[in-house]
Design a protein around this motif. Structure first.
Motif, PDB file in Angstrom:
ATOM      1  N   UNK A  20       1.235  -1.463   0.213  1.00  0.00           N
ATOM      2  CA  UNK A  20       0.164   0.026  -0.297  1.00  0.00           C
ATOM      3  C   UNK A  20       0.937   0.918   0.351  1.00  0.00           C
ATOM      4  N   UNK A  21       1.796   1.361   0.976  1.00  0.00           N
ATOM      5  CA  UNK A  21       2.563   2.511   0.507  1.00  0.00           C
ATOM      6  C   UNK A  21       3.764   2.746  -0.705  1.00  0.00           C
ATOM      7  N   UNK A  22       3.895   1.841  -0.715  1.00  0.00           N
ATOM      8  CA  UNK A  22       4.577   2.006  -2.199  1.00  0.00           C
ATOM      9  C   UNK A  22       3.833   2.039  -3.297  1.00  0.00           C
ATOM     10  N   UNK A  23       2.486   1.651  -3.233  1.00  0.00           N
ATOM     11  CA  UNK A  23       0.999   2.075  -4.250  1.00  0.00           C
ATOM     12  C   UNK A  23       1.464   3.568  -4.134  1.00  0.00           C
ATOM     13  N   UNK A  24       1.117   4.111  -2.551  1.00  0.00           N
ATOM     14  CA  UNK A  24       0.716   5.399  -2.564  1.00  0.00           C
ATOM     15  C   UNK A  24       1.459   6.459  -2.549  1.00  0.00           C
ATOM     16  N   UNK A  25       3.337   5.869  -2.515  1.00  0.00           N
ATOM     17  CA  UNK A  25       4.487   6.685  -2.977  1.00  0.00           C
ATOM     18  C   UNK A  25       4.398   6.904  -4.624  1.00  0.00           C
ATOM     19  N   UNK A  26       3.825   5.533  -4.943  1.00  0.00           N
ATOM     20  CA  UNK A  26       4.291   6.153  -7.136  1.00  0.00           C
ATOM     21  C   UNK A  26       2.685   6.569  -7.137  1.00  0.00           C
ATOM     22  N   UNK A  27       1.526   6.682  -6.782  1.00  0.00           N
ATOM     23  CA  UNK A  27       0.708   7.278  -7.442  1.00  0.00           C
ATOM     24  C   UNK A  27       0.820   8.869  -6.991  1.00  0.00           C
ATOM     25  N   UNK A  28       1.763   9.428  -5.934  1.00  0.00           N
ATOM     26  CA  UNK A  28       1.722  10.582  -5.201  1.00  0.00           C
ATOM     27  C   UNK A  28       2.906  11.152  -6.520  1.00  0.00           C
ATOM     28  N   UNK A  29       4.091  10.272  -6.159  1.00  0.00           N
ATOM     29  CA  UNK A  29       4.624  10.833  -7.215  1.00  0.00           C
ATOM     30  C   UNK A  29       3.794  11.118  -8.817  1.00  0.00           C
ATOM     31  N   UNK A  30       3.191  10.441  -9.219  1.00  0.00           N
ATOM     32  CA  UNK A  30       2.824  10.457 -10.180  1.00  0.00           C
ATOM     33  C   UNK A  30       2.366  11.815 -10.131  1.00  0.00           C
ATOM     34  N   UNK A  31       1.111  11.983  -9.483  1.00  0.00           N
ATOM     35  CA  UNK A  31       0.284  13.100  -9.062  1.00  0.00           C
ATOM     36  C   UNK A  31       1.271  13.622  -9.286  1.00  0.00           C
ATOM     37  N   UNK A  32       1.806  14.445  -8.841  1.00  0.00           N
ATOM     38  CA  UNK A  32       2.945  15.527  -8.421  1.00  0.00           C
ATOM     39  C   UNK A  32       3.580  16.036  -9.720  1.00  0.00           C
ATOM     40  N   UNK A  33       4.409  15.032 -10.930  1.00  0.00           N
ATOM     41  CA  UNK A  33       4.444  14.870 -12.029  1.00  0.00           C
ATOM     42  C   UNK A  33       3.620  15.985 -13.040  1.00  0.00           C
ATOM     43  N   UNK A  34       2.869  14.977 -12.833  1.00  0.00           N
ATOM     44  CA  UNK A  34       1.329  15.362 -13.729  1.00  0.00           C
ATOM     45  C   UNK A  34       0.512  16.938 -12.951  1.00  0.00           C
ATOM     46  N   UNK A  35       1.325  16.888 -12.400  1.00  0.00           N
ATOM     47  CA  UNK A  35       1.049  18.390 -11.506  1.00  0.00           C
ATOM     48  C   UNK A  35       1.700  19.235 -11.750  1.00  0.00           C
ATOM     49  N   UNK A  36       2.843  19.185 -12.007  1.00  0.00           N
ATOM     50  CA  UNK A  36       3.800  19.798 -12.767  1.00  0.00           C
ATOM     51  C   UNK A  36       4.408  20.037 -13.945  1.00  0.00           C
TER      52      UNK A  36
END
Lengths: 46, 399
Positions: A20-36
Protein backbone atom coordinates in the motif's frame (compact mmCIF):
# COMPACT_ATOMS: atom_id res chain seq x y z
CA UNK A 1 11.64 2.87 26.97
CA UNK A 2 8.57 3.38 24.97
CA UNK A 3 5.91 2.50 22.53
CA UNK A 4 5.62 -0.29 20.09
CA UNK A 5 9.00 -1.99 20.23
CA UNK A 6 7.48 -5.30 21.22
CA UNK A 7 5.32 -5.37 18.12
CA UNK A 8 6.51 -8.15 15.88
CA UNK A 9 6.51 -7.91 12.14
CA UNK A 10 4.26 -10.60 10.78
CA UNK A 11 4.57 -11.43 7.12
CA UNK A 12 1.15 -10.69 5.68
CA UNK A 13 0.37 -7.37 7.34
CA UNK A 14 3.89 -6.02 6.81
CA UNK A 15 3.84 -7.01 3.15
CA UNK A 16 0.40 -5.44 2.74
CA UNK A 17 1.58 -2.16 4.31
CA UNK A 18 4.68 -2.18 2.13
CA UNK A 19 2.51 -2.71 -0.94
CA UNK A 20 0.00 0.00 0.00
CA UNK A 21 2.83 2.40 0.92
CA UNK A 22 4.62 1.79 -2.35
CA UNK A 23 1.44 2.22 -4.40
CA UNK A 24 0.59 5.46 -2.58
CA UNK A 25 4.12 6.79 -3.01
CA UNK A 26 4.08 5.88 -6.69
CA UNK A 27 0.67 7.46 -7.17
CA UNK A 28 1.80 10.58 -5.31
CA UNK A 29 4.90 10.88 -7.48
CA UNK A 30 2.77 10.44 -10.60
CA UNK A 31 0.30 13.13 -9.51
CA UNK A 32 3.06 15.60 -8.64
CA UNK A 33 4.68 15.01 -12.04
CA UNK A 34 1.38 15.52 -13.82
CA UNK A 35 0.67 18.69 -11.81
CA UNK A 36 4.10 20.03 -12.81
CA UNK A 37 3.28 19.16 -16.40
CA UNK A 38 0.04 21.14 -16.11
CA UNK A 39 1.93 24.11 -14.69
CA UNK A 40 4.51 23.91 -17.48
CA UNK A 41 1.76 23.86 -20.11
CA UNK A 42 0.14 26.91 -18.57
CA UNK A 43 3.44 28.82 -18.61
CA UNK A 44 4.02 27.92 -22.23
CA UNK A 45 0.58 29.19 -23.18
CA UNK A 46 0.86 32.46 -21.28
CA UNK B 1 -15.28 -13.81 -10.31
CA UNK B 2 -14.12 -12.45 -13.73
CA UNK B 3 -16.94 -9.86 -13.54
CA UNK B 4 -15.78 -8.69 -10.14
CA UNK B 5 -12.19 -8.44 -11.36
CA UNK B 6 -13.31 -6.49 -14.41
CA UNK B 7 -15.44 -4.11 -12.31
CA UNK B 8 -12.57 -3.54 -9.86
CA UNK B 9 -10.09 -2.89 -12.66
CA UNK B 10 -12.36 -0.39 -14.38
CA UNK B 11 -13.14 1.38 -11.09
CA UNK B 12 -9.49 1.68 -10.07
CA UNK B 13 -8.44 2.83 -13.54
CA UNK B 14 -11.25 5.38 -13.55
CA UNK B 15 -10.24 6.79 -10.16
CA UNK B 16 -6.58 7.01 -11.18
CA UNK B 17 -7.54 8.72 -14.44
CA UNK B 18 -9.69 11.23 -12.56
CA UNK B 19 -6.82 11.94 -10.17
CA UNK B 20 -4.40 12.44 -13.05
CA UNK B 21 -6.77 14.83 -14.81
CA UNK B 22 -7.37 16.62 -11.52
CA UNK B 23 -3.63 17.00 -10.92
CA UNK B 24 -3.07 18.36 -14.38
CA UNK B 25 -5.88 20.82 -13.84
CA UNK B 26 -4.48 21.84 -10.45
CA UNK B 27 -1.03 22.49 -11.94
CA UNK B 28 -2.60 24.37 -14.86
CA UNK B 29 -4.80 26.57 -12.68
CA UNK B 30 -2.28 27.15 -9.88
CA UNK B 31 1.19 26.88 -11.46
CA UNK B 32 2.74 28.81 -8.56
CA UNK B 33 1.66 26.11 -6.11
CA UNK B 34 3.78 23.47 -7.85
CA UNK B 35 6.95 25.49 -7.39
CA UNK B 36 7.29 25.37 -3.65
CA UNK B 37 10.79 24.54 -2.46
CA UNK B 38 11.08 20.80 -1.97
CA UNK B 39 12.54 21.08 1.49
CA UNK B 40 10.94 24.22 2.83
CA UNK B 41 11.27 23.00 6.43
CA UNK B 42 14.83 21.98 7.07
CA UNK B 43 16.05 20.67 10.42
CA UNK B 44 18.09 23.12 12.48
CA UNK B 45 21.88 23.12 12.26
CA UNK B 46 23.62 22.27 15.51
CA UNK B 47 27.30 22.34 16.28
CA UNK B 48 29.58 19.34 16.77
CA UNK B 49 29.79 17.69 20.19
CA UNK B 50 32.93 16.23 21.77
CA UNK B 51 32.78 13.26 24.16
CA UNK B 52 33.73 15.51 27.10
CA UNK B 53 30.69 17.67 26.33
CA UNK B 54 28.29 14.82 27.08
CA UNK B 55 26.79 14.16 30.51
CA UNK B 56 24.89 11.09 31.57
CA UNK B 57 21.70 11.64 33.55
CA UNK B 58 19.90 8.82 35.32
CA UNK B 59 16.51 9.10 36.96
CA UNK B 60 15.90 6.56 39.66
CA UNK B 61 13.28 5.59 42.20
CA UNK B 62 14.07 2.73 44.54
CA UNK B 63 16.59 1.20 42.18
CA UNK B 64 19.02 -0.15 44.76
CA UNK B 65 19.08 -3.57 43.08
CA UNK B 66 20.57 -2.23 39.88
CA UNK B 67 21.79 1.32 40.30
CA UNK B 68 25.40 0.64 41.30
CA UNK B 69 26.08 -1.40 38.18
CA UNK B 70 24.24 1.15 36.01
CA UNK B 71 26.37 4.00 37.37
CA UNK B 72 29.60 2.01 37.10
CA UNK B 73 28.91 1.19 33.44
CA UNK B 74 27.98 4.81 32.72
CA UNK B 75 31.19 6.02 34.37
CA UNK B 76 33.17 3.61 32.18
CA UNK B 77 32.14 5.67 29.14
CA UNK B 78 34.31 8.49 30.49
CA UNK B 79 31.38 10.90 30.90
CA UNK B 80 30.28 12.58 34.10
CA UNK B 81 27.32 10.80 35.65
CA UNK B 82 24.45 12.59 37.38
CA UNK B 83 21.58 10.91 39.16
CA UNK B 84 18.30 12.13 40.52
CA UNK B 85 16.62 10.02 43.14
CA UNK B 86 12.86 10.54 42.98
CA UNK B 87 12.20 10.23 46.71
CA UNK B 88 13.71 6.75 46.89
CA UNK B 89 13.12 5.01 50.18
CA UNK B 90 15.83 2.39 49.72
CA UNK B 91 19.62 2.68 49.55
CA UNK B 92 19.66 4.19 46.03
CA UNK B 93 21.29 7.50 46.97
CA UNK B 94 24.15 5.96 48.91
CA UNK B 95 24.84 3.25 46.32
CA UNK B 96 24.80 5.67 43.40
CA UNK B 97 27.10 8.12 45.15
CA UNK B 98 29.50 5.31 46.12
CA UNK B 99 29.60 4.18 42.49
CA UNK B 100 30.66 7.65 41.42
CA UNK B 101 27.53 9.58 40.49
CA UNK B 102 26.69 13.09 41.59
CA UNK B 103 23.32 12.65 43.25
CA UNK B 104 20.35 14.94 43.66
CA UNK B 105 17.94 13.39 46.19
CA UNK B 106 14.39 14.66 45.92
CA UNK B 107 12.29 14.52 49.05
CA UNK B 108 8.96 14.31 47.21
CA UNK B 109 7.99 11.79 44.52
CA UNK B 110 7.41 13.94 41.43
CA UNK B 111 7.57 11.40 38.59
CA UNK B 112 10.31 10.72 36.07
CA UNK B 113 10.07 13.73 33.70
CA UNK B 114 9.81 16.24 36.54
CA UNK B 115 12.72 14.53 38.33
CA UNK B 116 14.83 14.71 35.18
CA UNK B 117 13.99 18.37 34.79
CA UNK B 118 14.89 19.07 38.42
CA UNK B 119 18.29 17.43 37.92
CA UNK B 120 18.87 19.12 34.57
CA UNK B 121 18.27 22.49 36.22
CA UNK B 122 19.92 21.66 39.51
CA UNK B 123 23.17 20.45 37.95
CA UNK B 124 22.98 23.14 35.22
CA UNK B 125 23.57 20.50 32.56
CA UNK B 126 22.32 22.78 29.81
CA UNK B 127 25.02 25.26 30.72
CA UNK B 128 28.00 22.92 31.02
CA UNK B 129 27.24 20.28 28.37
CA UNK B 130 26.11 20.13 24.77
CA UNK B 131 24.40 16.75 24.95
CA UNK B 132 22.94 14.55 27.66
CA UNK B 133 22.46 10.80 27.59
CA UNK B 134 19.37 9.95 29.63
CA UNK B 135 19.41 6.42 31.00
CA UNK B 136 17.02 4.34 33.07
CA UNK B 137 18.26 3.08 36.40
CA UNK B 138 18.49 -0.53 35.21
CA UNK B 139 20.34 0.09 31.95
CA UNK B 140 23.93 -0.99 31.51
CA UNK B 141 25.64 0.75 28.61
CA UNK B 142 28.73 -0.40 26.75
CA UNK B 143 31.96 1.53 27.42
CA UNK B 144 31.83 3.06 23.92
CA UNK B 145 28.14 3.99 24.17
CA UNK B 146 28.78 7.74 24.11
CA UNK B 147 31.32 7.73 21.29
CA UNK B 148 29.13 5.41 19.20
CA UNK B 149 26.15 7.70 19.74
CA UNK B 150 28.18 10.83 18.96
CA UNK B 151 29.22 9.29 15.64
CA UNK B 152 25.56 9.63 14.65
CA UNK B 153 25.03 13.07 16.18
CA UNK B 154 25.58 15.05 13.00
CA UNK B 155 24.67 18.71 12.55
CA UNK B 156 20.98 18.10 11.86
CA UNK B 157 20.42 15.46 14.54
CA UNK B 158 18.61 16.27 17.79
CA UNK B 159 18.24 12.80 19.31
CA UNK B 160 20.34 9.66 18.93
CA UNK B 161 18.63 6.44 19.99
CA UNK B 162 20.80 3.65 21.33
CA UNK B 163 20.64 -0.03 20.53
CA UNK B 164 18.57 -2.16 22.94
CA UNK B 165 19.68 -5.60 23.97
CA UNK B 166 17.63 -7.56 26.46
CA UNK B 167 19.67 -8.58 29.44
CA UNK B 168 19.18 -12.34 29.31
CA UNK B 169 21.58 -13.92 31.77
CA UNK B 170 22.35 -17.67 31.81
CA UNK B 171 20.45 -18.20 35.08
CA UNK B 172 17.30 -16.93 33.32
CA UNK B 173 17.92 -18.58 30.00
CA UNK B 174 14.56 -20.39 30.04
CA UNK B 175 12.46 -17.31 30.82
CA UNK B 176 9.97 -17.06 27.93
CA UNK B 177 9.29 -13.34 28.37
CA UNK B 178 12.94 -12.44 28.11
CA UNK B 179 13.15 -14.65 25.02
CA UNK B 180 10.15 -12.90 23.50
CA UNK B 181 11.52 -9.44 24.23
CA UNK B 182 15.02 -10.27 23.01
CA UNK B 183 13.54 -11.44 19.72
CA UNK B 184 11.19 -8.46 19.41
CA UNK B 185 13.93 -5.91 20.05
CA UNK B 186 16.20 -7.57 17.53
CA UNK B 187 13.55 -7.62 14.83
CA UNK B 188 12.22 -4.14 15.55
CA UNK B 189 15.66 -2.60 15.39
CA UNK B 190 16.82 -4.64 12.42
CA UNK B 191 13.87 -3.50 10.32
CA UNK B 192 11.54 -0.74 11.52
CA UNK B 193 13.99 1.37 13.47
CA UNK B 194 16.58 1.40 10.69
CA UNK B 195 14.00 2.37 8.08
CA UNK B 196 12.46 5.03 10.34
CA UNK B 197 15.89 6.42 11.16
CA UNK B 198 16.84 6.68 7.50
CA UNK B 199 13.71 8.66 6.62
CA UNK B 200 13.60 10.60 9.93
CA UNK B 201 10.16 9.28 10.83
CA UNK B 202 10.93 7.53 14.10
CA UNK B 203 7.73 7.48 16.14
CA UNK B 204 9.15 5.98 19.29
CA UNK B 205 12.56 6.18 20.88
CA UNK B 206 14.22 4.29 23.69
CA UNK B 207 13.74 6.59 26.62
CA UNK B 208 16.03 4.31 28.58
CA UNK B 209 19.13 4.93 26.48
CA UNK B 210 19.09 7.93 24.16
CA UNK B 211 21.31 10.99 23.72
CA UNK B 212 19.72 14.42 23.40
CA UNK B 213 21.12 17.81 22.44
CA UNK B 214 20.85 20.24 25.33
CA UNK B 215 19.24 22.79 22.96
CA UNK B 216 16.43 20.27 22.55
CA UNK B 217 16.19 19.43 26.25
CA UNK B 218 16.01 23.14 27.07
CA UNK B 219 12.70 23.13 25.18
CA UNK B 220 11.12 19.77 25.99
CA UNK B 221 12.19 19.10 29.57
CA UNK B 222 10.41 22.06 31.22
CA UNK B 223 7.13 20.81 29.79
CA UNK B 224 5.07 18.39 31.81
CA UNK B 225 4.35 15.51 29.37
CA UNK B 226 0.59 14.89 29.20
CA UNK B 227 1.15 11.28 28.15
CA UNK B 228 1.93 8.25 30.26
CA UNK B 229 5.26 7.78 28.44
CA UNK B 230 7.52 10.82 28.58
CA UNK B 231 9.79 10.00 25.66
CA UNK B 232 6.80 9.51 23.37
CA UNK B 233 5.94 13.12 24.08
CA UNK B 234 9.53 14.26 23.51
CA UNK B 235 9.90 12.58 20.15
CA UNK B 236 6.56 13.93 18.93
CA UNK B 237 7.53 17.42 20.06
CA UNK B 238 10.85 17.04 18.27
CA UNK B 239 9.10 16.25 15.00
CA UNK B 240 6.35 18.83 15.38
CA UNK B 241 8.66 21.67 16.46
CA UNK B 242 11.36 20.68 13.97
CA UNK B 243 14.01 20.35 16.67
CA UNK B 244 16.24 18.03 14.68
CA UNK B 245 16.43 14.59 13.16
CA UNK B 246 15.89 11.50 15.32
CA UNK B 247 18.36 8.78 14.37
CA UNK B 248 19.34 5.32 15.49
CA UNK B 249 22.86 4.31 16.48
CA UNK B 250 23.12 0.51 16.15
CA UNK B 251 26.57 0.48 17.73
CA UNK B 252 25.56 2.38 20.87
CA UNK B 253 24.84 -0.72 22.89
CA UNK B 254 22.71 -0.80 26.05
CA UNK B 255 21.55 -3.81 28.04
CA UNK B 256 18.01 -3.43 29.38
CA UNK B 257 16.08 -5.21 32.05
CA UNK B 258 12.80 -6.43 30.69
CA UNK B 259 9.73 -8.02 32.30
CA UNK B 260 10.13 -11.62 33.39
CA UNK B 261 6.47 -12.51 34.00
CA UNK B 262 3.34 -12.41 31.88
CA UNK B 263 1.52 -9.79 34.02
CA UNK B 264 4.57 -7.49 33.97
CA UNK B 265 4.99 -7.98 30.24
CA UNK B 266 1.32 -7.21 29.63
CA UNK B 267 1.31 -4.15 31.89
CA UNK B 268 4.45 -2.68 30.38
CA UNK B 269 3.28 -3.12 26.79
CA UNK B 270 -0.13 -1.75 27.70
CA UNK B 271 1.48 1.35 29.17
CA UNK B 272 3.75 1.84 26.16
CA UNK B 273 0.94 1.49 23.66
CA UNK B 274 -1.40 3.60 25.75
CA UNK B 275 1.23 6.36 25.60
CA UNK B 276 1.62 5.81 21.87
CA UNK B 277 -2.10 6.21 21.25
CA UNK B 278 -2.22 9.24 23.55
CA UNK B 279 0.51 10.76 21.39
CA UNK B 280 -1.40 10.05 18.19
CA UNK B 281 -4.49 11.72 19.63
CA UNK B 282 -2.71 14.61 21.35
CA UNK B 283 -0.31 15.50 18.56
CA UNK B 284 -2.97 14.98 15.89
CA UNK B 285 -0.83 12.52 14.00
CA UNK B 286 -2.05 11.92 10.47
CA UNK B 287 -3.73 15.30 10.20
CA UNK B 288 -0.80 17.21 8.74
CA UNK B 289 0.89 16.82 5.39
CA UNK B 290 4.37 15.62 6.23
CA UNK B 291 6.60 12.65 5.69
CA UNK B 292 6.30 11.82 9.39
CA UNK B 293 2.51 11.75 9.26
CA UNK B 294 2.56 9.64 6.09
CA UNK B 295 4.92 7.11 7.63
CA UNK B 296 2.95 7.04 10.88
CA UNK B 297 -0.22 6.50 8.84
CA UNK B 298 1.36 3.44 7.25
CA UNK B 299 2.42 2.19 10.67
CA UNK B 300 -1.14 2.57 11.96
CA UNK B 301 -2.39 0.70 8.92
CA UNK B 302 0.06 -2.02 9.83
CA UNK B 303 -1.41 -2.19 13.35
CA UNK B 304 -4.94 -2.49 11.95
CA UNK B 305 -3.95 -5.26 9.55
CA UNK B 306 -1.93 -6.94 12.27
CA UNK B 307 -4.80 -6.98 14.75
CA UNK B 308 -7.35 -8.09 12.17
CA UNK B 309 -4.90 -10.40 10.44
CA UNK B 310 -4.50 -12.82 13.35
CA UNK B 311 -8.07 -14.08 13.62
CA UNK B 312 -8.54 -13.71 9.86
CA UNK B 313 -5.55 -15.95 9.16
CA UNK B 314 -6.81 -18.58 11.61
CA UNK B 315 -10.25 -18.49 10.00
CA UNK B 316 -8.80 -18.78 6.50
CA UNK B 317 -6.59 -21.67 7.55
CA UNK B 318 -9.56 -23.43 9.12
CA UNK B 319 -11.87 -23.00 6.15
CA UNK B 320 -9.63 -23.08 3.11
CA UNK B 321 -6.27 -24.28 1.91
CA UNK B 322 -4.38 -27.19 3.41
CA UNK B 323 -6.29 -27.23 6.72
CA UNK B 324 -5.74 -25.71 10.15
CA UNK B 325 -2.95 -27.96 11.36
CA UNK B 326 -0.86 -27.82 8.21
CA UNK B 327 -1.51 -24.08 7.96
CA UNK B 328 -0.36 -23.52 11.52
CA UNK B 329 2.77 -25.54 10.87
CA UNK B 330 3.47 -23.41 7.82
CA UNK B 331 3.07 -20.25 9.93
CA UNK B 332 5.35 -21.75 12.53
CA UNK B 333 7.96 -22.45 9.88
CA UNK B 334 7.74 -18.90 8.51
CA UNK B 335 8.16 -17.35 11.94
CA UNK B 336 10.85 -19.94 12.66
CA UNK B 337 13.07 -18.57 9.91
CA UNK B 338 13.10 -15.15 11.56
CA UNK B 339 13.60 -16.60 15.03
CA UNK B 340 16.46 -18.70 13.69
CA UNK B 341 18.21 -15.64 12.28
CA UNK B 342 17.64 -13.81 15.59
CA UNK B 343 19.11 -16.76 17.52
CA UNK B 344 22.22 -16.60 15.37
CA UNK B 345 22.59 -12.82 15.57
CA UNK B 346 21.88 -12.65 19.32
CA UNK B 347 23.98 -15.73 20.04
CA UNK B 348 21.15 -17.37 21.97
CA UNK B 349 20.85 -20.84 20.40
CA UNK B 350 17.94 -21.68 22.71
CA UNK B 351 15.71 -19.00 21.13
CA UNK B 352 14.00 -21.25 18.51
CA UNK B 353 12.70 -23.42 21.35
CA UNK B 354 10.55 -20.47 22.41
CA UNK B 355 8.77 -20.32 19.06
CA UNK B 356 5.37 -21.46 20.44
CA UNK B 357 5.56 -18.84 23.21
CA UNK B 358 6.51 -16.16 20.70
CA UNK B 359 3.50 -17.03 18.57
CA UNK B 360 1.10 -17.06 21.53
CA UNK B 361 2.50 -13.74 22.80
CA UNK B 362 2.11 -12.41 19.30
CA UNK B 363 -1.62 -13.22 19.43
CA UNK B 364 -1.86 -11.69 22.90
CA UNK B 365 -0.21 -8.51 21.67
CA UNK B 366 -3.28 -7.90 19.52
CA UNK B 367 -5.39 -7.81 22.67
CA UNK B 368 -2.95 -5.29 24.17
CA UNK B 369 -3.24 -3.01 21.15
CA UNK B 370 -7.04 -2.94 21.41
CA UNK B 371 -6.91 -2.55 25.20
CA UNK B 372 -4.47 0.35 24.89
CA UNK B 373 -6.57 2.07 22.25
CA UNK B 374 -9.66 1.89 24.45
CA UNK B 375 -7.63 3.20 27.38
CA UNK B 376 -6.28 6.11 25.32
CA UNK B 377 -9.72 7.06 24.05
CA UNK B 378 -11.04 7.04 27.61
CA UNK B 379 -8.00 8.78 29.06
CA UNK B 380 -6.14 10.72 26.34
CA UNK B 381 -3.98 12.62 28.82
CA UNK B 382 -2.57 12.10 32.30
CA UNK B 383 -1.75 14.60 35.00
CA UNK B 384 1.78 13.28 35.33
CA UNK B 385 3.99 10.40 34.25
CA UNK B 386 4.17 7.96 37.12
CA UNK B 387 6.86 5.39 37.77
CA UNK B 388 5.78 1.96 36.67
CA UNK B 389 8.72 -0.37 36.34
CA UNK B 390 8.57 -4.15 36.37
CA UNK B 391 10.39 -5.95 39.19
CA UNK B 392 14.15 -5.62 38.84
CA UNK B 393 16.71 -8.35 39.12
CA UNK B 394 19.81 -7.62 41.14
CA UNK B 395 22.73 -7.65 38.76
CA UNK B 396 26.40 -8.26 38.65
CA UNK B 397 28.51 -7.11 35.72
CA UNK B 398 26.75 -7.62 32.39
CA UNK B 399 28.70 -8.79 29.40
Amino acid sequence: MSANQDLPLTGASTAAVGLVGSILLGLGALLVTVANWGAKTRRKLS
Amino acid sequence: MPEAFLTASITVSGVVLLLVVGSFGYGFLRPEATHRPRHAVRPPRYGPVRPDQVAILIACRNGAATIAETVRAARATGSHVYLVSDASTDDTVHLAASAGARVLPLSRNVGKPAALHAAYEGFELGRYYRAVAILDDDVVVAPDFVTAALAKLTDEVGIVVGHNVTWWPPERRWNPWLAKRAYSYWMYQAVIRRIQSHFNVMNCISGSNSVYRTELLDIVLPQQPPYIVDDTYWVLETHRRNLGRVVYAPRALAHLQDPTTLPDWYRQNLRWMWGTFQGIIGHRVGRQVSRFDYAYGLLMLHWVLYVAGGPLTLWLLATAGPGLLVGLLLMLAGQGVWVGIAAWRLRHPQLPLFLPVIIVADLLYRVILVHALVKAVRQPTVDRCVWDSPARIAVGAKG
